[in-house]
Design an enzyme around this catalytic site. Sequence first.
Site, mmCIF file in Angstrom:
data_model
loop_
_atom_site.group_PDB
_atom_site.id
_atom_site.type_symbol
_atom_site.label_atom_id
_atom_site.label_comp_id
_atom_site.label_asym_id
_atom_site.label_seq_id
_atom_site.Cartn_x
_atom_site.Cartn_y
_atom_site.Cartn_z
ATOM 1 N N ARG A 37 40.813 49.847 48.160
ATOM 2 C CA ARG A 37 42.092 50.011 47.459
ATOM 3 C C ARG A 37 43.073 50.855 48.258
ATOM 4 O O ARG A 37 44.287 50.596 48.238
ATOM 5 C CB ARG A 37 41.856 50.628 46.079
ATOM 6 C CG ARG A 37 41.267 49.627 45.097
ATOM 7 C CD ARG A 37 40.978 50.265 43.765
ATOM 8 N NE ARG A 37 40.571 49.253 42.788
ATOM 9 C CZ ARG A 37 39.992 49.531 41.634
ATOM 10 N NH1 ARG A 37 39.748 50.783 41.318
ATOM 11 N NH2 ARG A 37 39.655 48.572 40.802
ATOM 12 N N LYS A 195 28.985 36.501 28.380
ATOM 13 C CA LYS A 195 29.352 36.173 27.001
ATOM 14 C C LYS A 195 30.587 35.304 26.881
ATOM 15 O O LYS A 195 31.606 35.558 27.522
ATOM 16 C CB LYS A 195 29.592 37.474 26.216
ATOM 17 C CG LYS A 195 28.347 38.336 26.053
ATOM 18 C CD LYS A 195 28.654 39.557 25.212
ATOM 19 C CE LYS A 195 27.397 40.390 24.952
ATOM 20 N NZ LYS A 195 27.686 41.559 24.100
ATOM 21 N N GLY A 348 35.066 41.895 39.206
ATOM 22 C CA GLY A 348 34.081 42.681 39.959
ATOM 23 C C GLY A 348 32.906 41.892 40.499
ATOM 24 O O GLY A 348 32.565 41.982 41.683
ATOM 25 N N GLY A 371 40.859 43.720 35.094
ATOM 26 C CA GLY A 371 41.430 43.462 33.773
ATOM 27 C C GLY A 371 42.755 42.737 33.834
ATOM 28 O O GLY A 371 43.023 41.832 33.040
#
Length: 394
Positions: A37, A195, A348, A371
């Site tokens: 980053r 999920k 990720g 996100g």
Amino acid sequence: MQVNKLTDLDVRGKKVFIRADLNVPQDEAGNITEDTRIRASIPSIRYCLDNGAAVMLTSHLGRPTEGTVGPDDTLAPVAVRLGQLLDKPVRLIQDWVDGGFEVKPGEVVLLENCRCNKGEKKDNEELAKKMAALCDIYVNDAFGTAHRAEATTHGIARFAPVACAGILMGAEIDALSKALHSPARPLVAIVGGAKVSTKLTILKTLAEKVDQLIVGGGIANTFLLAAGKRIGESLAEPEMVREAQQVMDLMKARGAEVPLPVDVVVADEVSALARANRIPVDEVGAHDRILDFGPKSSARLADIIAHAGTVVWNGPVGVFEYAQFAGGTKMMASAIAHSEAFSIAGGGDTLAAIAKFDIAQDVGYISTGGGAFLEFLEGKTLPAIAALEQRYTA
């Protein structure tokens, strides 16, 4: 999405405030263990320095308590690493919101952890106005936080004299827009993960846009249940079968498809020592766990990717951390690497797979935001980007 771009602005002699994402992992001694980053923020900083701007840079780090800077919250190690990468000293400024510090053209300073300022996370207007008063140009280069409306990502963009996207943010916006708003067809999306419930909105949004929707991991197991297959003791969400069926029906009505595996790799446990068996999907036993796509299914996915115009990738198709369950993800990664399609990848686990199979140089664009990347795929408006769009000047 139209936003002002840093590279289109004259920054000479200007005070530039850059919000970067320097939230890097550290060990217990505070040493930075992975600096991707920080490296990703360098092009915007260098552009400003090379063009005679005075640069103020800030970021969040960890999850500090607002109002205090604890020993784990300080950006001091980041300042050292930035100095090494830029080959010049980078001063760390404490208590910077009210100004009182000097930055000269050609100099860069790092402003201490912005999430330590009271009101940052709540996008406090008074705080945002104070920060905006520090600069002539505000640059948002932190795509990873674009889905959050905070004072340094949203509020300051409303009040700064000029607000623009940095080089990294601009590249993210361009790549995501290209993949989802004007894609080369066929458009193929790969959504892996444990999920359906956590990615249902993404699946439904993509089902209305894509030509092929490849599902992997526990998500694929739930879709197999919806298709009437036995999955033994595999990870799945039986309560989400109806939703999975809706996604498949939506795709079918459009003449599109969710290609489910015809063969799978099963074991009786998830471990490095587990014995893997390749079997047709119709032969899954009562105690089997599906942990990867089988070779026929993997070859079919590779063929779909080979004929794609655009590939959006979020998540592996198997438990690729273990060699015996990595075949499906490896073949898919190889197919993306060799495809002429424009590919964009994020999340990720996806980044871990890209690193493991060493294909970073062959992916069209690797998103830095977890996100934010997912919320963009869901079709949500990202507050930080919306704020930049409102400040766009043609």
